[in-house]
Scaffold this active site. Structure first.
Site, mmCIF file in Angstrom:
data_model
loop_
_atom_site.group_PDB
_atom_site.id
_atom_site.type_symbol
_atom_site.label_atom_id
_atom_site.label_comp_id
_atom_site.label_asym_id
_atom_site.label_seq_id
_atom_site.Cartn_x
_atom_site.Cartn_y
_atom_site.Cartn_z
ATOM 1 C CG LEU A 179 -1.788 1.072 1.426
ATOM 2 C CD1 LEU A 179 -2.743 1.255 0.330
ATOM 3 C CD2 LEU A 179 -2.600 1.114 2.792
ATOM 4 C CB THR A 180 3.514 2.367 2.112
ATOM 5 O OG1 THR A 180 2.848 2.348 3.315
ATOM 6 C CG2 THR A 180 4.476 3.669 2.448
ATOM 7 C CG ASP A 181 6.463 0.529 -1.713
ATOM 8 O OD1 ASP A 181 7.525 1.077 -1.470
ATOM 9 O OD2 ASP A 181 6.578 -0.640 -1.171
ATOM 10 C CD GLU A 182 0.954 -0.029 -6.258
ATOM 11 O OE1 GLU A 182 1.109 0.699 -6.858
ATOM 12 O OE2 GLU A 182 1.507 -1.311 -6.397
ATOM 13 N N GLY A 185 4.171 6.347 -4.515
ATOM 14 C CA GLY A 185 4.593 6.664 -6.027
ATOM 15 C C GLY A 185 3.641 7.805 -6.571
#
Length: 385
Positions: A179-182, A185
């Site tokens: 979730l955090t990476d998405e 981004g």
């Protein structure tokens, strides 16, 4: 000379960002996602990999047709690829020549790494004053935690998200997706476009922790003003009852929410408790949370999912089926919207999410999946952009 199998030829960039040149030196997810969103709308993105390739090529699930990582094919779609060893003088010269003509650099090395390599913002901006340097890290470019390794799970834990997630008497739970990476981004791509719009070369400092911290909404204000903290309620929210997932008589699940008073009133009538004084307002429903959740659970359990959804839909209440990937693959709305796109490749195509937002006049497009290692290396090292 590259010995990689390049796959289909890289097409010239087109779309609203076709005049944008981006060097993507980042690895794994948040940084490459930022560059991917720019590439989806036409930016010419060159993905720079270390010798041996980005670790994302080998992470998690592989495509059985060619052994390439499915993460790689999604996150690095629409990008050209080149392998450069920045410890090699010739490769460093190639990288600098690309950056001299680039509009954006995306990197997510630990803070201070570029400076140690002689590629810090002072050096790059002196050579190319219009360059936007988007730096994505775990905790930001400064502060007591800046030098720590940044991972999504850690940011989720330290942002307040994990403390809210899970059952009241159970362990705090991080989300089961990246979730955090998405989200980071997306936030970094937005900030990059703001910097480009300013017309001023500068550094964009985006990080995992603060992105997720922003997702906490007014909880910061709530604690600062009242000292109150949102409790862990499983799928529940303190101010929305009923809210969560419910099993139907056919063992299928629905998700429902009553986050506005008007919707809640309609749901109470569907459940047969519209005249119950305990449930006429937010305060009452919250006070009698357990009783109301039991009523909702029993009402759904006595009916098949189709009937539950029809009753709520007829009442203009918020409800939806809990879908997994097999359900989504045949769902008519996803199909009608083109939410899944089969991207042409040397096989029968690879399905993946389509472009994240639809622009009526200048839409984005997926031109190819993530390409083979150094697939465009010969061309890039010989001619640059």
């Amino acid at each position: 000379m590259s010995d990689a199998t390049p796959g289909p030829a890289a097409q010239p960039p087109s779309g609203p960002l076709a005049d944008l040149r981006v060097v993507d030196m980042s690895t794994v997810l948040a940084g490459p996602n930022c560059a991917r969103y720019l590439a989806d709308f036409g930016a010419d993105v060159i993905k720079v990999e270390r010798p041996g390739g980005d670790s994302l090529r080998n992470m998690a699930w592989r495509d059985p047709r060619d052994g390439e990582g499915l993460w790689w094919k999604l996150v690095n779609r629409n990008k050209r690829t080149v392998v450069l060893d920045i410890k090699d003088a010739d490769d460093t010269a190639t990288l600098l020549s690309l950056l001299d003509e680039a509009d954006v650099l995306v990197e997510n090395s630990r803070p201070g790494t570029l400076e140690r390599l002689g590629l810090g913002p002072d050096v790059l901006l002196a050579r190319n004053p219009k360059l936007v340097i988007t730096r994505i890290s775990g905790f930001g470019q400064d502060g007591p935690y800046a030098s720590r390794a940044g991972f999504a799970t850690i940011a989720e834990a330290m942002s307040g998200l994990v403390a809210l997630s899970g059952n009241p008497d159970g362990q705090p739970l991080p989300p089961p997706i990246a979730l955090t990476d998405e989200v980071t981004g997306l936030a970094a791509a937005f900030a990059t476009m703001v910097a480009l719009h300013s017309g001023v070369g500068q550094v964009v400092d985006a990080n995992l922790l603060e992105t997720m911290f922003h997702m906490m909404g007014p909880l910061v204000s709530l604690f600062g003003v009242t000292g109150e903290q949102q409790p862990r309620l499983g799928a529940g929210l303190p101010y929305t009852v009923p809210r969560g997932t419910y099993r139907c008589s056919d063992d299928l699940w629905v998700a429902a929410s009553t986050s506005s008073d008007s919707i809640a009133a309609r749901v109470m009538h569907v459940l047969g408790v519209g005249d119950d004084p305990r449930f006429v307002d937010f305060a009452g429903r919250t006070e009698h949370r357990e009783e109301l959740e039991q009523i909702m659970t029993a009402w759904c359990a006595a009916r098949p999912r189709r009937d539950v959804i029809e009753a709520f839909t007829a009442a203009d209440a918020a409800i939806g089926p809990v879908l997994d990937m097999a359900d989504i693959a045949v769902d008519p709305h996803f199909a009608n919207r083109g939410a899944i796109e089969v991207v042409a490749d040397e096989f029968d195509g690879t399905p993946m999410q389509s472009v994240i937002a639809r622009l009526s006049a200048t839409p984005g497009a997926i031109r190819w999946v993530g390409r083979g290692l150094d697939a465009d290396g010969d061309e890039i090292t010989a001619t640059g952009w």
